[in-house]
Every structure is written in C-alpha cells, then in structure tokens.
Design a protein around this motif. Structure first.
Motif, mmCIF file in Angstrom:
data_model
loop_
_atom_site.group_PDB
_atom_site.id
_atom_site.type_symbol
_atom_site.label_atom_id
_atom_site.label_comp_id
_atom_site.label_asym_id
_atom_site.label_seq_id
_atom_site.Cartn_x
_atom_site.Cartn_y
_atom_site.Cartn_z
ATOM 1 N N UNK A 292 0.843 -1.193 0.000
ATOM 2 C CA UNK A 292 0.000 0.000 0.000
ATOM 3 C C UNK A 292 0.882 1.248 0.000
ATOM 4 N N UNK A 293 0.437 2.276 -0.738
ATOM 5 C CA UNK A 293 1.194 3.512 -0.794
ATOM 6 C C UNK A 293 2.311 3.515 -1.811
ATOM 7 N N UNK A 294 2.422 2.435 -2.605
ATOM 8 C CA UNK A 294 3.445 2.358 -3.658
ATOM 9 C C UNK A 294 2.771 2.148 -5.003
ATOM 10 N N UNK A 295 3.505 2.394 -6.054
ATOM 11 C CA UNK A 295 3.029 2.157 -7.423
ATOM 12 C C UNK A 295 3.967 1.168 -8.100
ATOM 13 N N UNK A 296 3.387 0.236 -8.834
ATOM 14 C CA UNK A 296 4.207 -0.703 -9.587
ATOM 15 C C UNK A 296 4.842 0.005 -10.767
ATOM 16 N N UNK A 297 6.089 -0.349 -11.050
ATOM 17 C CA UNK A 297 6.802 0.270 -12.158
ATOM 18 C C UNK A 297 7.539 -0.802 -12.957
ATOM 19 N N UNK A 298 7.926 -0.430 -14.155
ATOM 20 C CA UNK A 298 8.756 -1.289 -14.985
ATOM 21 C C UNK A 298 8.138 -2.650 -15.248
ATOM 22 N N UNK A 299 8.965 -3.692 -15.085
ATOM 23 C CA UNK A 299 8.528 -5.052 -15.406
ATOM 24 C C UNK A 299 7.355 -5.484 -14.535
#
Length: 313
Positions: A292-299
C-alpha cells in the motif's frame, strides 16, 4: 517420448515451412543449413511413415505440404504453444544471474502452475523483463508459502493470493477467477449421474495433492463451511502435482477435486468426466497484491497489466 512424436525443432521447422512456403527460408529462420533442415524433415517422415512435403517430377522434395503434412502442422500448434509456455516458466525458475535485477514474485500454487506461464510468454513477446519466483528452492513437503506475507516483508515485489477478503497494508486487484471441479474417470460409477452432495464428497476417499499444494486447502475450507463438524475421509493417496493427480484419476484410482484450469483439456477430450457437487461453494478469486502507498513500475507493472488483461487499478 511417444514413439511417433517428432522432436520440437522438426515440428517448428515444418510450421515455418507452412508459413514461408520455402524450406530454405524456414531453415534460415531456425539457423539451420538446408541439408540439416532436410534431415529434420526426413526424420518426421520416418516417424509418420509417409511424406509431409510434396515431391516434384524428378522426386525432389518441394516446399508444398502434403495433406498429412498440413494436418501435422495444425496438430503441432498446441504442442509448440505448450513448449513456449514451459520455456518461459523455466526461465523464471532459473536462479538470477549475478548482475540481474529481476522482479521477484510470490504466487499461489494454482497461479504458478496454470496462469503464470502464459503471462510470462506475453511478457517475453512484449516489453520483456526478468522475473524470478520466490521459494523455488523449497521442498515439496513444505507447506505453501504466504504470498501476501512475502510482499509485506519485502521478500517479493508482487504477490498473487487466493482470497477475496481484504488484505491489510496491501493494494489488490483481481487477475483471475476459477472454481474447483470434481472429476472421475469415464468408467467411474459417478460418471453421468446426478452428482453428489457435499457430505457424500467429504465421506469419500479422494486422490489429493500433498498438504499445502494446489487446491487442497481451498477444498477443505469449502467442505468445512458446507458440512461443519464433519471430518473428511482420509485420502486414497497424496501426490506432488496436479498432473499426477489427473493421471491417477484417468487410471480410475479414485475421484479428485482439482482447479478447472487444471482439468479443462481432459474434460474437453473426454479423458475425465465432471461430476456436479450440490451444496458446495467452490468459486475462487486470485488477486495480485503489492505494498500500500506504492506504485508498480517497470517489469512489475507490465506483468500485472498482462495478468489483468491490460488494466491495472
């Protein structure tokens, strides 16, 4: 291997010949010499006992498929697709290279066995990126891990869990749904009948996965809700994989409850028969989770977009 099945390179070559209409071009695509490609075709014809490419007036092999060759190309498609799925999945099982920085996944067993390979094939064909599975060195006797816990602890960047309930401290999005299916061999007394109720299923010895594997825990939870206080019968046997369970059911060793994802092909061919279970809720939801509180990035984001059919919330 079955005696009459050509090797994967020969099948891939024949499919390429069908697409390019040229044995020489197909050989170049597979980085083979024309002589080596011709030898592969001869090996296919020896196994088939008949030509797969037409001959010209002087007996030379052309690049036109015979009727048998065309059928073999069609029938080879699912085999080659499965091989590509397996190759992508095996890549995720390999220990990462020292200089690699893969996205670490922690997934429920059914997801790893029946959904993840297809996702990895699409990832490889599209944006690319390295993925590693958490827990690949665990023994088969270990209980299933906790993907949500692995994400909370920071051991995995993304998890896929089997639950529809709220998950504290995690973002979640549904990636798939599935249900459990009671299957028997076509000669079993339950085949073609009206079905069984939850109590009868609980009282019947079944072929199962080992504790912690596959759908065994989900079935135990569903039976506990449907027939509270009733202890399920001891299993006929406990096996390591869904494939082993399916083989035992086909051999008429007993019934089994497996994910529909695992038995769809056997049901379609008639190798297994589905039996209705009355009064049992077997629908399952698989959800991807990340902190929670993060965003998925890249792969990680690319993989989740593939798993959710292009959406990610």
């Amino acid at each position: 291997m079955p005696a009459h099945v050509p090797d994967l390179t020969a099948l891939t070559l024949l499919v390429a010949v069908a697409r390019t209409t040229s044995l020489a071009e197909a050989a170049r695509e597979l980085d083979l010499s024309v002589q080596a490609a011709s030898a592969r075709i001869r090996s296919v014809e020896r196994r088939l006992g008949a030509p797969v490419l037409q001959r010209g007036r002087q007996g030379r092999r052309s690049s036109r498929l015979t009727a048998r060759g065309a059928l073999l190309v069609e029938w080879a498609g699912p085999v080659l697709d499965a091989a590509r799925d397996l190759d992508a999945a095996v890549t995720a099982l390999r220990p990462p290279q020292p200089d690699a920085d893969p996205v670490v996944l922690a997934v429920a067993p059914t997801v790893a066995e029946h959904l993840l390979p297809g996702w990895l094939v699409h990832l490889r064909a599209g944006p690319g990126g390295e993925v590693a599975l958490l827990g690949g060195d665990a023994t088969l006797d270990d209980p299933a891990g906790d993907p949500a816990g692995a994400v909370r602890d920071g051991a995995a960047a993304v998890g896929v869990v089997e639950t529809g309930t709220a998950l504290a401290g995690l973002h979640a999005t549904t990636v798939a749904t599935d249900d459990l299916v009671l299957v028997v061999s076509p000669g079993h007394p339950w085949a073609g009948g009206p079905g069984v109720d939850a109590a009868e299923l609980a009282a019947t010895p079944q072929i199962t996965r080992r504790p912690g594997g596959g759908a065994r825990g989900a079935l135990a939870d569903a039976l506990a809700e449907a027939v509270p206080g009733v202890a399920p019968a001891a299993p006929v046997c406990e096996l390591a994989t869904d494939a082993a369970v399916r083989a035992a059911v086909r051999a008429d060793a007993g019934p089994a409850v497996l994910p529909r994802l695992a038995v769809a092909a056997d049901l379609a061919t008639g190798a297994l028969t589905e039996v209705a279970v009355h009064g049992l809720q077997t629908r399952r939801e698989f959800r991807a989770v990340w902190p929670e509180g993060t965003s998925l990035r890249g792969t990680a984001r690319d993989l989740l977009r593939i798993a959710t059919g292009g959406r990610l919330r």
